[in-house]
Design an enzyme around this catalytic site. Structure first.
Site, mmCIF file in Angstrom:
data_model
loop_
_atom_site.group_PDB
_atom_site.id
_atom_site.type_symbol
_atom_site.label_atom_id
_atom_site.label_comp_id
_atom_site.label_asym_id
_atom_site.label_seq_id
_atom_site.Cartn_x
_atom_site.Cartn_y
_atom_site.Cartn_z
ATOM 1 N N SER A 81 7.091 18.395 -8.380
ATOM 2 C CA SER A 81 7.996 18.962 -9.371
ATOM 3 C C SER A 81 7.317 20.119 -10.114
ATOM 4 O O SER A 81 6.866 21.079 -9.489
ATOM 5 C CB SER A 81 8.475 17.861 -10.321
ATOM 6 O OG SER A 81 9.551 18.297 -11.121
ATOM 7 N N ASP A 87 16.866 15.113 -3.214
ATOM 8 C CA ASP A 87 16.402 15.540 -4.532
ATOM 9 C C ASP A 87 17.572 16.137 -5.321
ATOM 10 O O ASP A 87 18.152 17.146 -4.907
ATOM 11 C CB ASP A 87 15.296 16.579 -4.367
ATOM 12 C CG ASP A 87 14.602 16.954 -5.662
ATOM 13 O OD1 ASP A 87 15.193 16.744 -6.741
ATOM 14 O OD2 ASP A 87 13.476 17.482 -5.599
ATOM 15 N N HIS A 137 13.773 12.719 -6.136
ATOM 16 C CA HIS A 137 12.799 13.288 -7.062
ATOM 17 C C HIS A 137 11.991 12.174 -7.724
ATOM 18 O O HIS A 137 11.742 12.197 -8.934
ATOM 19 C CB HIS A 137 13.538 14.118 -8.120
ATOM 20 C CG HIS A 137 12.704 15.181 -8.766
ATOM 21 N ND1 HIS A 137 12.597 16.456 -8.265
ATOM 22 C CD2 HIS A 137 11.937 15.173 -9.886
ATOM 23 C CE1 HIS A 137 11.822 17.177 -9.039
ATOM 24 N NE2 HIS A 137 11.398 16.423 -10.035
#
Length: 289
Positions: A99, A234, A262
């Site tokens: 991320s 995601d 995610h």
């Protein structure tokens, strides 16, 4: 082994584990998340091959919480990663970023290639400016339910309310292709809170400056062996986010972890670790020839 590293008047909590004689591997976590968010089983698996280093970003875990007194930009956090390596006397390391951590790793590819043995990024987006037409701005395809939740990221909550909020957050981040175990992520957040000794969330990284991130064009000069892991479910950086990164970095390889969103939950933990270890073993093998 645990210790603190000092950088610009900030203390960063750092932990080492795994093989002392293995090649160093630095884990760079995402926004508003401490090192404890890396699952212990995942860290242990990487440690079978590597000297694994993880650390708490500023304003997370046991590192200094001081954003309101000393605000900073997201790009400053990339320099923190280098400071961690310096503090441990590590010249070069494999670096893995999730991320926002993937954003920081891309900055390291541009600014500090001499410190990287390899790079792995996942659940992230390419820096703006990459590619012939420039990358799109971040969060263009994000799940609107997450945007609504993020409006309350820094709201005051008691411990139980905060844990419930975070578990709901993880549920949305997980995506809808692999099972979500609420108890697993509740235990995770209980560990995160126990590690930090506090349950509030200043959402510092969400408030940090965005300057210095539109540098994607410079990725075209990278020669660092890079793995891009596609997370097809995601909700923040859905496909083709990974493909955009792969196209921006010469020679980058891309793998897909089926069903991954995610989050690093149990269903994706093993394949993600194996993808990273395959990549780093190939690089170490070439370096040792």
């Amino acid at each position: 082994m645990e210790r603190f590293v000092e950088v610009d008047g900030v203390r960063l909590w750092v932990a080492e584990s795994g093989r002392a004689d293995g090649s160093p591997l630095l884990l760079v976590m995402g926004a508003n998340a401490s090192a404890v968010v890396w699952p212990e089983e995942f860290v242990a698996r990487l440690g079978e091959q590597h000297r694994v280093v993880r650390y708490d970003h500023r304003d997370t875990g046991r590192s200094t919480w001081a954003f309101d007194r000393r605000p900073y930009a997201v790009a400053d956090l990339a320099r923190d990663a280098v400071a961690v390596l310096d503090g441990l006397g590590v010249g070069r390391a494999h670096v893995v970023g999730m991320s926002m951590g993937g954003t920081l790793v891309q900055l390291l590819l541009i600014d500090c290639p001499d410190r990287l043995l390899s790079a792995t990024v996942f659940a992230t987006a390419v820096l703006e400016g990459a590619g012939p037409h420039g990358a799109p701005p971040p969060f263009v395809d994000i799940d609107p339910r997450l945007l609504a939740l993020w409006e309350h990221l820094g709201d005051p909550r008691d411990r139980e309310e905060e844990i419930a909020f975070r578990v709901r957050h993880w549920q949305l981040l997980n995506g809808e292709e692999v099972p979500f175990d609420a108890d697993e992520f509740r235990r995770l957040e209980e560990r995160v809170i126990a590690h930090a000794g506090r349950c509030d969330n200043p959402a510092a990284h969400a408030r940090a400056g965005q300057g210095g991130l539109a540098r994607g064009a410079a990725l075209s000069a990278s020669t660092t062996p890079t793995l891009v892991v596609e997370a097809p479910a995601d909700p923040i950086n859905p496909p083709p986010a990974a493909a955009r990164i792969t196209a921006a970095i010469p020679g980058a390889q891309q793998v897909t972890i089926a069903g991954m969103g995610h989050a690093i939950g149990s269903p994706v933990l093993a394949p993600l670790a194996e993808a990273i270890l395959t990549h780093t073993a190939q690089v170490d093998g070439r370096n040792n020839d």
